[in-house]
Motif scaffolding. Sequence first.
Motif, PDB file in Angstrom:
ATOM      1  N   ASP A  59      16.663  15.731 -14.654  1.00  0.00           N
ATOM      2  CA  ASP A  59      17.426  16.746 -14.511  1.00  0.00           C
ATOM      3  C   ASP A  59      16.323  18.016 -14.860  1.00  0.00           C
ATOM      4  N   SER A  60      15.148  17.814 -15.253  1.00  0.00           N
ATOM      5  CA  SER A  60      14.524  18.901 -15.577  1.00  0.00           C
ATOM      6  C   SER A  60      14.027  19.720 -14.404  1.00  0.00           C
ATOM      7  N   GLU A  61      14.156  20.999 -14.663  1.00  0.00           N
ATOM      8  CA  GLU A  61      13.560  21.879 -13.939  1.00  0.00           C
ATOM      9  C   GLU A  61      12.289  22.065 -13.421  1.00  0.00           C
ATOM     10  N   LYS A  62      11.532  21.390 -14.313  1.00  0.00           N
ATOM     11  CA  LYS A  62       9.908  21.634 -14.280  1.00  0.00           C
ATOM     12  C   LYS A  62       9.464  20.544 -12.997  1.00  0.00           C
ATOM     13  N   GLU A  63       8.497  20.818 -12.423  1.00  0.00           N
ATOM     14  CA  GLU A  63       7.957  20.135 -11.419  1.00  0.00           C
ATOM     15  C   GLU A  63       6.584  19.557 -11.828  1.00  0.00           C
ATOM     16  N   PHE A  64       6.381  18.087 -11.832  1.00  0.00           N
ATOM     17  CA  PHE A  64       5.202  17.537 -12.285  1.00  0.00           C
ATOM     18  C   PHE A  64       4.423  17.056 -11.038  1.00  0.00           C
ATOM     19  N   GLU A  65       3.059  17.003 -11.283  1.00  0.00           N
ATOM     20  CA  GLU A  65       2.000  16.541 -10.389  1.00  0.00           C
ATOM     21  C   GLU A  65       1.046  15.751 -11.014  1.00  0.00           C
ATOM     22  N   LEU A  66       0.991  14.706 -10.194  1.00  0.00           N
ATOM     23  CA  LEU A  66       0.024  13.757 -10.821  1.00  0.00           C
ATOM     24  C   LEU A  66      -0.763  13.271  -9.634  1.00  0.00           C
ATOM     25  N   ILE A  67      -2.280  13.375  -9.933  1.00  0.00           N
ATOM     26  CA  ILE A  67      -3.361  12.971  -8.932  1.00  0.00           C
ATOM     27  C   ILE A  67      -3.913  11.339  -9.273  1.00  0.00           C
ATOM     28  N   MET A  68      -3.828  10.625  -8.456  1.00  0.00           N
ATOM     29  CA  MET A  68      -4.018   9.040  -8.858  1.00  0.00           C
ATOM     30  C   MET A  68      -4.727   8.477  -7.515  1.00  0.00           C
ATOM     31  N   PRO A  69      -5.472   7.324  -7.962  1.00  0.00           N
ATOM     32  CA  PRO A  69      -5.952   6.436  -6.636  1.00  0.00           C
ATOM     33  C   PRO A  69      -5.071   5.616  -6.467  1.00  0.00           C
ATOM     34  N   ASP A  70      -5.034   4.958  -5.128  1.00  0.00           N
ATOM     35  CA  ASP A  70      -3.891   4.333  -4.738  1.00  0.00           C
ATOM     36  C   ASP A  70      -4.438   2.804  -4.830  1.00  0.00           C
ATOM     37  N   ARG A  71      -5.618   2.325  -5.282  1.00  0.00           N
ATOM     38  CA  ARG A  71      -6.056   1.051  -5.658  1.00  0.00           C
ATOM     39  C   ARG A  71      -4.986   0.059  -6.133  1.00  0.00           C
ATOM     40  N   ALA A  72      -4.482   0.626  -7.467  1.00  0.00           N
ATOM     41  CA  ALA A  72      -3.731  -0.112  -8.186  1.00  0.00           C
ATOM     42  C   ALA A  72      -2.279  -0.353  -7.657  1.00  0.00           C
ATOM     43  N   LEU A  73      -1.867   0.856  -6.898  1.00  0.00           N
ATOM     44  CA  LEU A  73      -0.574   0.753  -6.005  1.00  0.00           C
ATOM     45  C   LEU A  73      -0.569  -0.453  -5.035  1.00  0.00           C
ATOM     46  N   ARG A  74      -1.900  -0.326  -4.120  1.00  0.00           N
ATOM     47  CA  ARG A  74      -1.817  -1.436  -3.245  1.00  0.00           C
ATOM     48  C   ARG A  74      -1.818  -2.570  -3.602  1.00  0.00           C
ATOM     49  N   GLU A  75      -2.649  -2.973  -4.794  1.00  0.00           N
ATOM     50  CA  GLU A  75      -2.666  -4.413  -5.231  1.00  0.00           C
ATOM     51  C   GLU A  75      -1.108  -4.925  -5.803  1.00  0.00           C
ATOM     52  N   ALA A  76      -0.600  -3.904  -6.309  1.00  0.00           N
ATOM     53  CA  ALA A  76       0.754  -4.321  -6.682  1.00  0.00           C
ATOM     54  C   ALA A  76       1.644  -4.432  -5.423  1.00  0.00           C
ATOM     55  N   MET A  77       1.542  -3.504  -4.357  1.00  0.00           N
ATOM     56  CA  MET A  77       2.157  -3.754  -3.313  1.00  0.00           C
ATOM     57  C   MET A  77       2.088  -4.970  -2.611  1.00  0.00           C
ATOM     58  N   LEU A  78       0.738  -5.537  -2.509  1.00  0.00           N
ATOM     59  CA  LEU A  78       0.158  -6.852  -1.790  1.00  0.00           C
ATOM     60  C   LEU A  78       0.738  -7.936  -2.792  1.00  0.00           C
ATOM     61  N   ALA A  79       0.789  -8.029  -4.072  1.00  0.00           N
ATOM     62  CA  ALA A  79       1.359  -8.896  -4.908  1.00  0.00           C
ATOM     63  C   ALA A  79       2.892  -8.964  -4.457  1.00  0.00           C
ATOM     64  N   TYR A  80       3.677  -7.912  -4.493  1.00  0.00           N
ATOM     65  CA  TYR A  80       5.045  -7.976  -4.209  1.00  0.00           C
ATOM     66  C   TYR A  80       5.165  -8.370  -2.695  1.00  0.00           C
ATOM     67  N   SER A  81       4.586  -8.180  -1.681  1.00  0.00           N
ATOM     68  CA  SER A  81       4.571  -8.684  -0.528  1.00  0.00           C
ATOM     69  C   SER A  81       4.379 -10.432  -0.443  1.00  0.00           C
ATOM     70  N   TRP A  82       3.415 -10.841  -1.318  1.00  0.00           N
ATOM     71  CA  TRP A  82       3.339 -12.124  -1.301  1.00  0.00           C
ATOM     72  C   TRP A  82       4.472 -12.890  -2.065  1.00  0.00           C
ATOM     73  N   LYS A  83       5.065 -12.375  -2.756  1.00  0.00           N
ATOM     74  CA  LYS A  83       6.245 -13.016  -3.406  1.00  0.00           C
ATOM     75  C   LYS A  83       7.471 -12.882  -2.474  1.00  0.00           C
ATOM     76  N   VAL A  84       7.468 -11.779  -1.654  1.00  0.00           N
ATOM     77  CA  VAL A  84       8.558 -11.569  -0.879  1.00  0.00           C
ATOM     78  C   VAL A  84       8.524 -12.524   0.382  1.00  0.00           C
ATOM     79  N   ALA A  85       7.281 -12.775   0.842  1.00  0.00           N
ATOM     80  CA  ALA A  85       6.825 -13.694   1.871  1.00  0.00           C
ATOM     81  C   ALA A  85       7.191 -15.014   1.664  1.00  0.00           C
ATOM     82  N   ILE A  86       6.823 -15.458   0.301  1.00  0.00           N
ATOM     83  CA  ILE A  86       7.137 -16.906  -0.101  1.00  0.00           C
ATOM     84  C   ILE A  86       8.553 -17.228  -0.122  1.00  0.00           C
ATOM     85  N   LEU A  87       9.270 -16.097  -0.734  1.00  0.00           N
ATOM     86  CA  LEU A  87      10.714 -16.320  -0.846  1.00  0.00           C
ATOM     87  C   LEU A  87      11.215 -16.134   0.518  1.00  0.00           C
ATOM     88  N   ALA A  88      11.050 -15.293   1.603  1.00  0.00           N
ATOM     89  CA  ALA A  88      11.429 -15.249   2.911  1.00  0.00           C
ATOM     90  C   ALA A  88      11.379 -16.800   3.530  1.00  0.00           C
TER      91      ALA A  88
END
Length: 496
Positions: free
Chosen positions: A157-186
């Motif tokens: 509920d904050s009226e402030k706007e926060f900004e974050l600059i980050m690399p997407d390497r960790a995000l992609r690795e997390a998404m790949l791990a999640y995708s493998w889990k979903v694929a095995i479950l599927a």
Amino acid sequence: MSARSSPDDENSGVAADGIRAVPLARGLSTKLLLLTIVFVLLAEVLIFLPTIAVYRVNRLKERLGTAAAVSVVLVQGDTASLSRTAQNDVLMAIGAEAIAVRDGGVSRLLAISETPPKVDAHIDLAQTSMLSEMSSALDTLFFGGDRTLRVFGPVGDSEKEFELIMPDRALREAMLAYSWKVAILALLISLFSAALVYIAIDRVMIRPIRRMTRSMLAFSEAPDDPAQVIKPAARSDEIGVAERELSAMQTRLQKVLADQKHLADLGLAVSKINHDMRNILSSAQLMSDRLREVKDPTVQAFAPKLLRALDRAVSYSEGVLAYGRTQELPPVRRRLRLHQLIEDVRGLLNVEDGIEFVNAVDAAFEIDADSDQLFRVLTNLSRNAVQAMAGDTESALVRRLTISAERLGSVCRILVSDTGPGLPQKARENLFAAFRGSARSGGTGLGLAIAQELVRAHGGAVELLESVGGHTTFAITIPDQPVRLERPGSGVRRLA
């Protein structure tokens, strides 16, 4: 192994008692199992796209929330006194390269790495749609890993706007791990669903269909065996209806085959008897000819009757033998002079006893037909007419057989008319039926049946136009052969 072995015999791919079997790889069960797995996987893919998009957004919101918590601490403190080492430790802890906050239209940089990052994509978490989220998620999943993202938006509920600059390497690795889990479950879900669907449909549909298939194959091997008739199950659905109809059809077919076999055996016996009978009658005809030389008045009175009876018996035997032969050969059609062919028919019949034979066909009239087969057709119709008029002995009666012809375009029409007593109603109802369409006592009705078969082979028809006392007319319609048109220029050679 019998034809009625267990329903799982199909899986072996081996024929039972010589009956063809379907291999496992091509069976309905295997196809159903594979299709179920494919369809469930396709459904999982459709579910996976929004799921991975939501996972990516939630991951970014989580990082931005962590950055917001750190920003509150940094804002309350003196960020200018924060050493470079401390800033790097803070940025490393949250996996970012820069943290900023916007409050009241004023932006404030709280922490930044030593090397200013180059932003490749800007992500506004306050302005997202499912379609754009799915597209961005796939882009990160397949092409990310070396990009820098600028993520911004409000937190809570904050009226402030926060900004974050980050690399997407960790995000992609997390998404790949999640995708493998979903694929095995599927995959596990699809296999489990396919197994359940397979078991259910196999018991409800595949086994009954396999049973009907096996019954049809067994019935085709031994159609006269009553044990091969399928015993329908007590079902009220479409499978039950199909089994009952198949059982009824097989029962009817067995009855028809039994009747046909009896008729074939009877026909063979009759043909053999008639063959021998014709030889005996021929000998009797030779002896009866000698009776004409006897001068005894009593013999002279009975000799003509005996000769007519023998002629009828010989004609009957020849007709049965001719009808019992194999199917007629296709006609060999040529251009014929119909007038001369009718004269040949007149010579064969040897019409006498006051019967007039009129050949009303023009001498130049031509017809496209098989000479021998058309001769048989005209002979059969003419003989029937002569025999019908021969029974009338009153001298004042007109007894005339007239054959005429006309051409209508590419169709020839031959009319065979006589002045006989006409056909009775029973003969008209079974006109072209062998052994039932005879107009006289002792006749076989084979003449018209054979004539119709020969004319139909020419693409034509035989029909009764009129039959009343004193006038009976049959029409024979025979079309010309169709002209085969060759491809233009195919039969032309260029001359040098």
